[in-house]
Design a protein around this motif. Structure first.
Motif, PDB file in Angstrom:
ATOM      1  N   ASN A  48       0.807  -1.216   0.000  1.00 37.30           N
ATOM      2  CA  ASN A  48       0.000   0.000   0.000  1.00 37.30           C
ATOM      3  C   ASN A  48       0.845   1.275   0.000  1.00 37.30           C
ATOM      4  N   GLY A  49       2.168   1.162   0.175  1.00 35.53           N
ATOM      5  CA  GLY A  49       3.038   2.329   0.142  1.00 35.53           C
ATOM      6  C   GLY A  49       2.946   3.206   1.374  1.00 35.53           C
ATOM      7  N   GLN A  50       2.111   2.841   2.333  1.00 37.98           N
ATOM      8  CA  GLN A  50       1.964   3.611   3.575  1.00 37.98           C
ATOM      9  C   GLN A  50       2.602   2.865   4.748  1.00 37.98           C
ATOM     10  N   THR A  51       2.255   1.596   4.879  1.00 40.77           N
ATOM     11  CA  THR A  51       2.764   0.807   6.004  1.00 40.77           C
ATOM     12  C   THR A  51       3.565  -0.418   5.565  1.00 40.77           C
ATOM     13  N   TYR A  52       3.290  -0.922   4.368  1.00 46.35           N
ATOM     14  CA  TYR A  52       4.019  -2.110   3.917  1.00 46.35           C
ATOM     15  C   TYR A  52       4.253  -2.075   2.416  1.00 46.35           C
ATOM     16  N   PHE A  53       5.207  -2.902   1.990  1.00 43.33           N
ATOM     17  CA  PHE A  53       5.497  -3.103   0.565  1.00 43.33           C
ATOM     18  C   PHE A  53       5.736  -4.597   0.362  1.00 43.33           C
ATOM     19  N   GLN A  54       5.754  -4.991  -0.881  1.00 37.13           N
ATOM     20  CA  GLN A  54       5.834  -6.419  -1.200  1.00 37.13           C
ATOM     21  C   GLN A  54       7.144  -6.725  -1.922  1.00 37.13           C
ATOM     22  N   LEU A  55       7.722  -7.886  -1.583  1.00 38.14           N
ATOM     23  CA  LEU A  55       8.922  -8.356  -2.271  1.00 38.14           C
ATOM     24  C   LEU A  55       8.532  -8.969  -3.608  1.00 38.14           C
ATOM     25  N   PRO A  56       9.479  -9.052  -4.550  1.00 39.08           N
ATOM     26  CA  PRO A  56       9.179  -9.757  -5.811  1.00 39.08           C
ATOM     27  C   PRO A  56       8.773 -11.196  -5.516  1.00 39.08           C
ATOM     28  N   ASN A  57       7.959 -11.762  -6.380  1.00 33.15           N
ATOM     29  CA  ASN A  57       7.499 -13.139  -6.184  1.00 33.15           C
ATOM     30  C   ASN A  57       7.977 -14.000  -7.341  1.00 33.15           C
ATOM     31  N   PHE A  58       8.988 -14.820  -7.090  1.00 31.29           N
ATOM     32  CA  PHE A  58       9.503 -15.742  -8.100  1.00 31.29           C
ATOM     33  C   PHE A  58       9.016 -17.173  -7.864  1.00 31.29           C
ATOM     34  N   ALA A  59       8.100 -17.372  -6.942  1.00 34.23           N
ATOM     35  CA  ALA A  59       7.588 -18.723  -6.663  1.00 34.23           C
ATOM     36  C   ALA A  59       6.830 -19.225  -7.886  1.00 34.23           C
ATOM     37  N   GLY A  60       7.347 -20.262  -8.518  1.00 34.66           N
ATOM     38  CA  GLY A  60       6.708 -20.823  -9.705  1.00 34.66           C
ATOM     39  C   GLY A  60       6.823 -19.937 -10.929  1.00 34.66           C
ATOM     40  N   ARG A  61       7.775 -19.022 -10.934  1.00 44.04           N
ATOM     41  CA  ARG A  61       7.917 -18.094 -12.049  1.00 44.04           C
ATOM     42  C   ARG A  61       9.362 -18.038 -12.518  1.00 44.04           C
ATOM     43  N   ALA A  62       9.566 -17.404 -13.631  1.00 47.46           N
ATOM     44  CA  ALA A  62      10.911 -17.176 -14.166  1.00 47.46           C
ATOM     45  C   ALA A  62      11.144 -15.678 -14.248  1.00 47.46           C
ATOM     46  N   GLY A  63      12.399 -15.284 -14.181  1.00 50.56           N
ATOM     47  CA  GLY A  63      12.736 -13.873 -14.277  1.00 50.56           C
ATOM     48  C   GLY A  63      12.641 -13.375 -15.708  1.00 50.56           C
ATOM     49  N   CYS A  64      12.341 -12.092 -15.846  1.00 52.16           N
ATOM     50  CA  CYS A  64      12.236 -11.474 -17.165  1.00 52.16           C
ATOM     51  C   CYS A  64      12.657 -10.020 -17.034  1.00 52.16           C
ATOM     52  N   ASN A  65      13.358  -9.515 -18.007  1.00 49.00           N
ATOM     53  CA  ASN A  65      13.778  -8.117 -17.987  1.00 49.00           C
ATOM     54  C   ASN A  65      12.614  -7.214 -18.372  1.00 49.00           C
ATOM     55  N   GLN A  66      12.671  -5.974 -17.947  1.00 53.86           N
ATOM     56  CA  GLN A  66      11.645  -5.012 -18.340  1.00 53.86           C
ATOM     57  C   GLN A  66      11.945  -4.489 -19.733  1.00 53.86           C
ATOM     58  N   GLY A  67      10.970  -3.885 -20.363  1.00 53.30           N
ATOM     59  CA  GLY A  67      11.127  -3.379 -21.728  1.00 53.30           C
ATOM     60  C   GLY A  67      10.577  -4.373 -22.730  1.00 53.30           C
ATOM     61  N   ASN A  68      11.066  -4.290 -23.956  1.00 57.06           N
ATOM     62  CA  ASN A  68      10.612  -5.240 -24.966  1.00 57.06           C
ATOM     63  C   ASN A  68      11.701  -5.425 -26.006  1.00 57.06           C
ATOM     64  N   GLY A  69      11.612  -6.529 -26.704  1.00 57.13           N
ATOM     65  CA  GLY A  69      12.525  -6.820 -27.799  1.00 57.13           C
ATOM     66  C   GLY A  69      11.739  -6.874 -29.095  1.00 57.13           C
ATOM     67  N   PRO A  70      12.414  -7.035 -30.228  1.00 57.88           N
ATOM     68  CA  PRO A  70      11.718  -7.101 -31.511  1.00 57.88           C
ATOM     69  C   PRO A  70      10.659  -8.208 -31.522  1.00 57.88           C
ATOM     70  N   GLY A  71       9.436  -7.848 -31.789  1.00 60.56           N
ATOM     71  CA  GLY A  71       8.343  -8.814 -31.880  1.00 60.56           C
ATOM     72  C   GLY A  71       7.834  -9.317 -30.543  1.00 60.56           C
ATOM     73  N   LEU A  72       8.318  -8.749 -29.428  1.00 60.53           N
ATOM     74  CA  LEU A  72       7.898  -9.192 -28.099  1.00 60.53           C
ATOM     75  C   LEU A  72       7.005  -8.154 -27.446  1.00 60.53           C
ATOM     76  N   THR A  73       6.179  -8.615 -26.516  1.00 59.41           N
ATOM     77  CA  THR A  73       5.302  -7.729 -25.771  1.00 59.41           C
ATOM     78  C   THR A  73       6.117  -6.913 -24.774  1.00 59.41           C
ATOM     79  N   SER A  74       5.785  -5.654 -24.602  1.00 57.89           N
ATOM     80  CA  SER A  74       6.473  -4.800 -23.637  1.00 57.89           C
ATOM     81  C   SER A  74       6.136  -5.252 -22.223  1.00 57.89           C
ATOM     82  N   ARG A  75       7.149  -5.274 -21.350  1.00 54.73           N
ATOM     83  CA  ARG A  75       6.976  -5.673 -19.948  1.00 54.73           C
ATOM     84  C   ARG A  75       7.422  -4.534 -19.045  1.00 54.73           C
ATOM     85  N   THR A  76       6.692  -4.329 -17.956  1.00 54.64           N
ATOM     86  CA  THR A  76       7.052  -3.319 -16.975  1.00 54.64           C
ATOM     87  C   THR A  76       7.541  -4.005 -15.709  1.00 54.64           C
ATOM     88  N   ILE A  77       8.341  -3.293 -14.913  1.00 52.19           N
ATOM     89  CA  ILE A  77       8.878  -3.865 -13.692  1.00 52.19           C
ATOM     90  C   ILE A  77       7.733  -4.251 -12.755  1.00 52.19           C
TER      91      ILE A  77
END
Length: 178
Positions: A48-77
């Motif tokens: 909520n940005g007032q009392t708490y924040f959340q860590l990244p969640n890689f449980a069952g996921r793979a890492g991906c860079n932000q932005g986009n490459g040729p022919g790829l969907t744009s990703r945000t952090i």
């Protein structure tokens, strides 16, 4: 081990987070107890940005860079995307056929163990029979021989993976910018 940067993410092959590290499992942390880490992550991964924040969640996921490459969907952090399982609809599969040619070759001299025009793929022995001699050409197979498969259940959609833990440094050297 060298002192990490605050917010640095590393992979560990053991089942615990080292001292001053936390699993990247989407845990909520109080801002008041982790001001340096919050100043780097903000609410990119939730909170909520007032009392708490959340860590990244890689449980069952793979890492991906932000932005986009040729022919790829744009990703945000902090964006979560993808799915572990997919159920394909018949409208999502390209139209195609599965041709099958069966030879009823009773002439032993024309049987071969490698494909060639007019021959069947069978072992060249005296007793090899690919189909009964009374088989009719252009006969229809039994209706249940081919057809839909999968029973409308999802199939695995994850890339190959190795079980490791993503951990984030809670404390360390504060990175300088510029």
């Amino acid at each position: 081990m060298t002192e990490p940067y605050t917010g640095e993410i590393q992979l560990f092959g053991f089942n615990y987070a080292p001292y001053n590290w936390a699993f990247c499992n989407g845990a909520m942390l109080p801002i008041q107890q982790n001001p340096a880490l919050y100043s780097l992550l903000g609410t990119n991964y939730g909170g909520n940005g007032q009392t708490y924040f959340q860590l990244p969640n890689f449980a069952g996921r793979a890492g991906c860079n932000q932005g986009n490459g040729p022919g790829l969907t744009s990703r945000t952090i902090g964006e979560v995307f993808g799915t572990q399982n997919v159920t394909l609809l018949s409208t999502e599969m390209p139209a195609h056929t599965h041709a099958l040619t069966v030879y009823n070759q009773t002439d032993v001299s024309k049987r071969a163990s490698t494909p060639s025009a007019g021959n069947s793929l069978s072992l060249p022995t005296q007793n090899t029979v690919m189909a009964p001699s009374e088989a009719k050409p252009d006969a229809q197979f039994a209706p249940n021989m081919i057809g839909l498969a999968g029973g409308n259940l999802p199939h695995e959609n994850r890339q190959p993976y190795l079980a490791v833990n993503f951990c984030i440094a809670l404390n360390g050297v504060y990175p300088s910018f510029g």
